[in-house]
Write an enzyme that holds these catalytic residues in place. Structure first.
Site, PDB file in Angstrom:
ATOM      1  N   CYS A  18      28.150  49.823   7.876  1.00  0.00           N
ATOM      2  CA  CYS A  18      27.008  49.035   7.376  1.00  0.00           C
ATOM      3  C   CYS A  18      26.942  47.700   8.110  1.00  0.00           C
ATOM      4  CB  CYS A  18      27.152  48.767   5.881  1.00  0.00           C
ATOM      5  SG  CYS A  18      27.309  50.220   4.845  1.00  0.00           S
ATOM      6  N   ASP A 419      48.171  14.441  22.234  1.00  0.00           N
ATOM      7  CA  ASP A 419      47.772  13.104  22.663  1.00  0.00           C
ATOM      8  C   ASP A 419      48.742  12.128  21.994  1.00  0.00           C
ATOM      9  OD1 ASP A 419      46.042  10.883  23.524  1.00  0.00           O
ATOM     10  OD2 ASP A 419      45.587  10.747  21.388  1.00  0.00           O
ATOM     11  N   ASP A 634      42.857  12.933  18.475  1.00  0.00           N
ATOM     12  CA  ASP A 634      42.014  12.315  17.454  1.00  0.00           C
ATOM     13  C   ASP A 634      40.955  11.372  18.007  1.00  0.00           C
ATOM     14  OD1 ASP A 634      43.543  10.108  18.235  1.00  0.00           O
ATOM     15  OD2 ASP A 634      43.447   9.243  16.215  1.00  0.00           O
TER      16      ASP A 634
END
Length: 741
Positions: A18, A419, A634
């Site tokens: 389906c 980082d 960030d």
């Protein structure tokens, strides 16, 4: 043309085939960019142009035999299914009693005739009332030539019913031809009854896979105590607008996102971050809607309401993740799309084979058993149920996984690149040392011992230059300047300010050119650093970042700045290394500073002096040598690297653009959560693989068994229902996984 992304409920889905049909149907509608259908949630996520009419999509889906709910309508739910199950169980029980009575107890002709006509009545009700979805599935197959699980059940039970009806109507004639007067009304009754019961139990289990969403929705406050004209009044949360002043008392939920303008308190933010320790808040502190005020009373100003609040955004992210499709699921859906037609062919061949062997009735019964036992429900549920539970488990622990593909890829990660500033460190550096360059006596003088004029000169000039900078180190210099009361009026006016990415800044004060930046900037501008080299090396070996101040070609001094490591940095790195994952630091700092930080964390590989636009290139270099890379960052300059990585992990405290680029968001800001996210991915993938192994293995084993006549249609129906329930139940075990955060 603006693209819209929307989630629609879908009615009529029961198996993986389906899903495939609806996806293909939607993708053929003009203006539809992408469509993903989820069997576990019965939802379709569609990306389409603004000009595309939703009615066109609904019409196309309807022609395929399903219903796309473009309006808010309740889908036939558990209550209706529960009612059908209740009736089914009664009829199954009565039918079983009749069968047992016929087999083991002698009956008079009158009683036998009564039962003889009772079973057809039961079967008629089961097929055309309880079994409506299966009749609809059979009709879809006849009309659209698309078979699904409902179609297989509908064809099988209808054949049993029609055959039995013909035998009943022409009993005397057929008894001589078929050499039997046995009917199979019991097959129609019991198979539909068992499958309906299985569907009910399956849906009950599936409802628990979305518990995380339900919990988040229940967290929302219902009212807010709004201050208007000096009076407090309770206002429904839907009526609160940006700018409203709201009082929050101890023990109350914060109604919307905002900022404290009066008072202070301690806030329980565990529903967002997973962190149980309350967070202290004061004036100008940001507060998040649905978190709990633990102690003091305060007044806040609403800044985000409705769908813009953090909780609403989290709910949206989790819903989208649960509705998304992992690559492994696409494989299962593709197999299922070919599997159902293959089953139909096998069923027909089974019938023909038994007829040629001289047993028409056996051929009919075994064909029905093949159709029913082979329904691919378990295949369709194997992946989405596990994805739903896995993403929900992550959300409960402050780990937001934005899509199923990221959850799948995360288990392959063998390298994590961090980082430095704001990720491994707190991102709030402080000035630690000032060195004055003097021609007569080059010596380092600490802040406390430096002559006032020397400190003032260097600090005032550096603060004047940094006033126009957005670099994280600028805040450290400006804070230091403010601590000595160097306010804006005491800072010099800077003209022709210029930020040099990866190097530093330059500007003109009273027509003199000043530079403030790293050693590379000084080398680029031919500034002689000989008098300060020993101090630069000493500070960098301590993990401090050094900024040199120069007037044109003459060095004036330097400022050393240190950023402290986050409390969870060491534990986070160690958790990854224990899993055999390589950890790398990437930073714009020089090699010595970067290595000093790395040594504190036990990290061996350092990528230093990397300019912001080179971070992405470094990620791709690692990928080219076969690494599956997760990038953790960030800042704005991390966004390209986050996007380039196999999995981008953004800190929830970071910039909007970094969070947007990330695949996984750490709302709890706990670096141990990176290892937890990878572990969650590994356990989710193990669950998916087991589910698929079970689903495929079940069919591979039982289809030949049904062909040989070693399993009746009734047991085939029970086995099919059991396989689906077992797959969902196995996925629910992920809720018990313990994440070491």
């Amino acid at each position: 043309m603006k693209e819209i992304k929307k989630i629609f409920d879908v009615k009529g889905m029961h198996c993986a085939s389906c899903v495939r049909v609806i996806e293909r149907t939607l993708q053929k509608v003009e203006g539809v960019q992408a469509a993903t259908v989820n069997l576990a949630t019965n939802k379709a996520t569609v990306n389409y142009d603004k000009s595309t009419l939703e009615h066109d999509m609904a019409s196309a889906v309807k022609k395929a035999g399903y219903e796309l709910m473009i309006e808010e309508k309740p889908i036939e739910g558990m209550d209706n299914l529960k009612e059908n199950v209740t009736v089914s169980l009664v009829l199954v029980f009565l039918s079983a009693l009749i069968m047992i009575w016929e087999l083991f107890f002698p009956m008079s002709f009158t009683i036998k005739e009564f039962f003889h006509h009772l079973l057809p009545i039961f079967a008629t009700y089961m097929l055309f009332v309880v079994g409506r979805p299966y009749i609809a599935g059979m009709w879809r197959f006849i009309k659209y030539k698309r078979a699904d699980m409902d179609g297989l059940v509908g064809i099988g039970t209808s054949i049993a019913f029609i055959y039995s009806f013909i035998v009943t109507a022409f009993e005397q004639q057929l008894t001589r031809i078929l050499n039997t007067e046995h009917t199979y009304y019991d097959v129609t009754i019991i198979v539909i009854g068992l499958i309906t019961l299985g569907k009910y139990l399956e849906n009950r289990a599936k409802s628990h896979t979305s518990d995380a969403i339900k919990k988040l929705v229940r967290l929302q406050a219902k009212t807010a105590k709004v201050i208007m004209d000096g009076k407090e009044m309770d206002m429904p949360i839907e009526q609160v607008t940006v700018g409203h002043l709201i009082r929050v008392r101890p023990g109350e939920k914060i109604p919307v996102d905002g900022v404290i303008i009066e008072g202070e308190s301690s806030i329980d933010e565990s529903m967002i971050t997973g962190e149980s320790m309350p967070v202290d808040k004061a004036i100008n502190s940001q507060v998040i809607g649905a978190t709990i005020n633990k102690s003091g009373s305060f007044i806040m100003k609403a800044t985000k309401v409705g769908s813009e609040t953090m909780l609403s955004q989290i709910i949206k992210l989790v819903e989208e993740a649960q509705g998304s499709k992992a690559p492994i699921q696409r494989m299962a859906d593709t197999v299922s799309s070919y599997f159902v037609p293959a089953v139909l062919a096998i069923a027909v061949l089974t019938f023909i084979g038994w007829v040629l062997a001289g047993n028409f009735v056996y051929g009919l019964v075994n064909m029905i058993a093949v159709l029913i036992v082979a329904c691919p429900c378990a295949m369709g549920l194997a992946t989405p149920t596990a994805i739903m539970v896995g993403t929900g488990k992550g959300a409960e622990n402050g780990i937001l996984i934005k899509d199923a593909e990221s959850l799948e890829i995360a288990h392959k990660v063998n390298t994590v690149v961090f980082d430095k500033t704001g990720t491994l460190t707190k991102g709030t550096p402080e000035v630690t040392d000032i060195v004055i360059a003097r021609s007569d006596n080059d010596e380092a003088i600490s802040k406390k011992r430096s002559p006032r004029f020397a400190r003032d000169d260097v600090l005032r000039l550096a603060a004047s230059l940094e006033k126009g900078s957005e670099h994280s180190l600028a805040d450290a210099i400006l804070m230091e300047a403010q601590s000595y009361r160097f306010n804006d009026s005491k800072l010099s006016k800077v003209e022709n300010f210029k930020a040099i990415s990866g190097f530093g800044i330059e500007g003109y004060i009273k027509d003199k050119k000043y530079l403030l930046g790293n050693s590379k900037l000084m080398e680029k501008e031919n500034v002689d650093l000989a008098s300060l080299v020993s101090y630069i090396e000493a500070f960098e070996s301590q993990g401090k970042t050094v900024m040199v101040l120069a007037e044109d070609k003459n060095v004036l001094g330097l400022i050393a700045v240190a950023d402290t490591l986050k409390e969870t940095a060491y534990a986070g790195v160690q958790a990854l290394q224990k899993k055999g994952i390589e950890v790398v630091i990437i930073t714009g700092d020089n090699q010595r500073t970067a290595e000093a930080i790395a040594s504190k964390l036990g990290i061996k590989k350092v990528l230093a002096e990397v300019l912001p636009d080179q971070k992405e290139e470094e990620i791709r270099k690692l990928q080219k040598i076969g690494k599956v890379v997760a990038m953790v960052g960030d800042g704005i300059n991390d966004a390209p690297a986050l996007a380039a990585a196999d999995v981008g992990i953004a800190m929830g405290s970071g910039t909007g653009i970094a969070i947007e680029s990330g695949d996984i968001i750490l709302m709890n800001k706990d670096l141990k959560s990176i290892a937890s996210a990878i572990e969650l991915s590994r356990k989710t993938m193990r669950t998916i693989k087991f589910n698929l192994f079970w689903a495929f293995g079940y069919n591979i084993i039982l289809i030949p068994v049904a062909m040989m006549g070693w399993i009746s249609p009734i047991f085939a129906g029970a086995a099919m229902a059991t396989s689906s329930i077992s797959v969902v139940s196995n996925s629910l075990l992920l809720k018990k996984v313990k994440l070491n955060i």
